[in-house]
Design an enzyme around this catalytic site. Structure first.
Site, short mmCIF file in Angstrom:
data_model
loop_
_atom_site.label_atom_id
_atom_site.label_comp_id
_atom_site.label_asym_id
_atom_site.label_seq_id
_atom_site.Cartn_x
_atom_site.Cartn_y
_atom_site.Cartn_z
N GLU A 129 19.55 100.29 19.71
CA GLU A 129 18.25 99.85 19.90
C GLU A 129 17.38 100.60 19.09
OE1 GLU A 129 16.08 97.76 21.90
OE2 GLU A 129 14.63 98.75 20.74
N GLY A 142 14.45 97.94 26.77
CA GLY A 142 13.92 97.02 27.80
C GLY A 142 13.02 96.08 26.85
N GLY A 143 12.94 96.34 25.70
CA GLY A 143 12.17 95.37 24.69
C GLY A 143 10.99 94.86 25.09
N THR A 144 10.48 94.08 24.52
CA THR A 144 9.01 93.41 25.02
C THR A 144 8.82 93.57 26.34
OG1 THR A 144 9.50 91.84 23.12
CG2 THR A 144 7.43 91.36 24.34
N CYS A 145 9.26 92.66 27.25
CA CYS A 145 9.25 92.35 28.63
C CYS A 145 8.80 93.73 29.24
CB CYS A 145 10.32 91.67 29.25
SG CYS A 145 9.88 91.51 31.02
N HIS A 180 5.28 77.76 58.40
CA HIS A 180 4.01 77.94 58.31
C HIS A 180 3.23 79.28 58.55
CE1 HIS A 180 -0.21 76.47 59.53
NE2 HIS A 180 -0.18 77.23 60.62
C1 LIG Z 1 2.14 89.94 26.57
C2 LIG Z 1 3.37 89.12 26.96
C3 LIG Z 1 3.57 88.90 28.12
C4 LIG Z 1 4.89 88.17 28.50
N1 LIG Z 1 5.02 87.93 29.99
C5 LIG Z 1 5.99 87.09 30.45
C6 LIG Z 1 6.02 86.96 31.66
O1 LIG Z 1 5.51 87.21 32.36
N2 LIG Z 1 7.30 86.28 31.96
C7 LIG Z 1 8.27 86.00 30.95
O2 LIG Z 1 9.50 85.49 31.30
N3 LIG Z 1 8.30 86.16 29.58
C8 LIG Z 1 7.10 86.87 29.49
N4 LIG Z 1 6.84 87.28 28.20
C9 LIG Z 1 7.85 86.77 27.10
C10 LIG Z 1 9.22 87.84 27.41
O3 LIG Z 1 8.57 89.29 27.15
C11 LIG Z 1 10.22 87.88 26.26
O4 LIG Z 1 10.49 86.40 26.27
C12 LIG Z 1 11.43 88.52 26.26
O5 LIG Z 1 11.39 90.14 26.33
C13 LIG Z 1 12.14 88.04 25.29
O6 LIG Z 1 13.65 89.17 25.65
P1 LIG Z 1 14.61 89.22 24.30
O7 LIG Z 1 15.81 90.12 25.11
O8 LIG Z 1 14.88 88.11 23.83
O9 LIG Z 1 13.86 90.40 23.54
P2 LIG Z 1 13.00 91.45 23.58
O10 LIG Z 1 12.44 91.89 25.00
O11 LIG Z 1 11.74 91.45 22.36
O12 LIG Z 1 14.24 92.73 22.93
C14 LIG Z 1 14.42 92.79 21.84
C15 LIG Z 1 14.93 94.22 21.65
O13 LIG Z 1 15.76 94.23 20.27
C16 LIG Z 1 15.23 95.51 19.58
N5 LIG Z 1 15.70 95.16 18.00
C17 LIG Z 1 14.99 94.14 17.31
N6 LIG Z 1 15.46 94.14 16.09
C18 LIG Z 1 16.42 95.16 16.26
C19 LIG Z 1 17.41 95.75 15.27
N7 LIG Z 1 17.47 95.10 13.85
N8 LIG Z 1 18.26 96.71 15.56
C20 LIG Z 1 18.11 97.42 16.60
N9 LIG Z 1 17.29 96.96 17.51
C21 LIG Z 1 16.31 95.85 17.34
C22 LIG Z 1 13.71 95.64 19.97
O14 LIG Z 1 13.15 96.96 19.70
C23 LIG Z 1 13.81 95.06 21.31
O15 LIG Z 1 13.84 96.37 22.07
C24 LIG Z 1 5.75 87.99 27.57
C25 LIG Z 1 5.62 88.37 26.18
C26 LIG Z 1 4.42 88.73 26.06
C27 LIG Z 1 4.27 89.13 24.43
#
Ligand SMILES: Cc1cc2nc3c(=O)[nH]c(=O)nc-3n(C[C@H](O)[C@H](O)[C@H](O)COP(=O)(O)OP(=O)(O)OC[C@H]3O[C@@H](n4cnc5c(N)ncnc54)[C@H](O)[C@@H]3O)c2cc1C
Length: 459
Positions: A34, A39-42, A441
């Site tokens: 990582e 936990g990434g974006t979510c 209900h």
């Molecule tokens: C404001 C906002 C609100 C949202 N609300 C919702 C919601 O309510 N419900 C919902 O279902 N979805 C929601 N989403 C979308 C959701 O967050 C994403 O679709 C989801 O997090 C995608 O998961 P993922 O595992 O594909 O990627 P991510 O969660 O983005 O994780 C990818 C990880 O990979 C890491 N990474 C990237 N490149 C490299 C590399 N080269 N080497 C090592 N690590 C790397 C990143 O740092 C990151 O931690 C929302 C998005 C946003 C922006």
């Protein structure tokens, strides 16, 4: 230095950690890498902090409406943005730390911090280290698109990530992008007390939804004092001593909007540009999404792509479902496929939009004979009792198979109530099964059988 593993997972987003857990439980040696926040974006800049803010915004909204419920406040509610932010931060940090410590505690799992890049089809580099494995799983997610609109390099703009670092309420927030991410921020900052203008290039909000949904959402947001500028075909940004101006050139209204802050919420792009995919020969499409088959395998044997980076879904649940599909095929002896899933999702404005399956427009375009029904939330007892009667529910059914094709619940509890329909669609049975169930209900869900009883042929 070079290390050999049974499997490498790149990215600890919504699929990677669970997969690392399953692979190591199956006895494999696993490396998970990582580069930023576990936990990434979510967890860090997406679902979790925004839904926490939505909860604070709802509390503010309800406090302002207290008198309607006989709850009298002596002074108007005041927003302490530092506390609002601290609450959201604490929930994210707790989850992020939980994921990292869980991964570090997994037997057979090595956790590495750093940016991973392919150097060969079976090898990645992380700093000075080279890691090899016969199986590599890419879960690198995406990031906000910063479009090349005129003036973008001359102003201080916000994205979903920097927006979440704000501990103040903008005086006038201009949200560029009238879709899922933009509208959630628009409403919650309006409820925190900001003036808000949404600028959308398309002719209507959330253009992927049916027109009646776009219109109802617009009315809900305008009802709270949010200004909406659709058809803004030539958006341009410029610095101003009081903030930023956004040129909109809409068909009506002022050609420019002056705001204190501007949020760009115009879409996401996959994090695949700096991954060394060319060194491994992994194919991407024109958007940069990694191309995968129905089992999420890339064109390179031994490499899979999961989550947002494969362009097959832009949600946490689609990323997690990708993990389930890969794990089922590799470890569970169960041939699960992406094409088997029925897409559901929610938009977390208040009231929320719960959606599953086809839109009306898609169903009509399919040329099938259709049945449809609609019901306003003002005719749902639970909504009336809660004093939250905005929105409507609707459903569309294939008249021949009697299977549900799609549904919408824009209304209080819509994000939860839609699951009854998601489940029946996954069970692949006629709508009459749901119609004959005995719901509880008073709930929003209890009106779904009634809605089904109102089905009529659609022309
Ligand atoms: C404001 C906002 C609100 C949202 N609300 C919702 C919601 O309510 N419900 C919902 O279902 N979805 C929601 N989403 C979308 C959701 O967050 C994403 O679709 C989801 O997090 C995608 O998961 P993922 O595992 O594909 O990627 P991510 O969660 O983005 O994780 C990818 C990880 O990979 C890491 N990474 C990237 N490149 C490299 C590399 N080269 N080497 C090592 N690590 C790397 C990143 O740092 C990151 O931690 C929302 C998005 C946003 C922006």
């Amino acid at each position: 230095m070079s290390r050999q593993f049974d499997a490498i997972v790149i990215g600890a987003g919504q699929a990677g950690p669970s997969l690392a857990g399953r692979l190591s439980a199956a006895g494999m040696s696993v490396a998970i890498i990582e580069r930023h926040l576990f936990g990434g974006t979510c967890v860090n800049t997406g679902c979790m902090p925004t839904k926490t803010l939505v909860a604070s915004a709802y509390a503010a909204h309800l406090a302002r409406r207290g008198g309607e419920f006989g709850v009298m406040l002596d002074t108007p509610p005041r927003i302490d943005m530092a506390r609002v932010k601290a609450r959201a931060d604490a929930i994210s940090v707790n989850s992020r730390n939980g994921i990292e410590s869980w991964l570090r505690g997994l037997k057979g799992c090595t956790v590495l911090k750093g940016h991973a890049r392919f150097v060969a089809p079976d090898a990645v580099a992380v700093g000075e280290e080279r890691l090899t494995a016969p199986r590599i799983f890419v879960n690198v997610g995406g990031r906000a698109v910063v479009p090349p609109m005129p003036g973008v390099d001359q102003v201080k703009y916000l994205t979903n990530s920097s927006m979440l670092a704000l501990d103040r309420v903008p005086e006038h927030l201009i949200v560029v992008g009238g879709s899922y991410v933009g509208l959630e921020f628009a409403q919650l900052y309006r409820r925190f007390g900001a003036r808000v203008t949404v600028v959308e290039m398309g002719p209507r909000l959330v253009g992927r939804e049916d027109e009646d949904i776009s219109q109802a959402i617009r009315e809900i947001l305008e009802g709270e004092g949010i200004a909406i500028r659709t058809g803004a075909e030539c958006i341009r940004l410029a610095p101003h001593r009081d903030g930023v101006t956004v040129g909109v050139e809409c068909t009506e209204g002022d050609p420019e909007v002056l705001g204190s802050d501007v949020l760009l919420a115009v879409g996401r792009r996959p994090n695949t540009d700096d991954l060394g995919l060319d060194k491994a020969g992994i194919a991407v499409d024109a958007r940069g999404s990694i191309q995968v088959d129905d089992f999420l395998a890339t064109n390179v044997p031994g490499v899979w792509a999961l989550g947002e980076c494969n362009g097959r879904g832009a949600f946490t649940h689609t990323a997690y479902n990708d993990f389930e599909i890969v794990a089922a095929n590799l470890l569970g002896g169960d041939k699960r496929k992406v094409s088997d899933r029925i897409l559901g999702y929610a938009l977390y404005i208040d009231p929320p939009l719960g959606r599953v399956g086809m839109t009306d427009a898609q169903a009509r375009a399919s040329g099938r004979p259709l049945l449809g029904a609609q019901r306003p939330m003002s005719r749902v007892g639970r909504a009336i009792e809660k004093g939250e009667t905005q929105g409507f529910m609707k459903i569309i059914v294939d008249a021949e198979t009697r299977k549900i094709l799609g549904a919408t619940i824009l209304g209080v509890g819509g994000d939860e109530a839609i699951h009854g329909i998601i489940d029946i669609m996954n069970a692949d049975v006629p709508y009459t099964v749901l119609q004959r169930a005995m719901p509880i209900h008073p709930t929003v869900s209890e009106l779904i059988p009634t809605l089904l009883g109102d089905l009529r042929p659609l022309r």
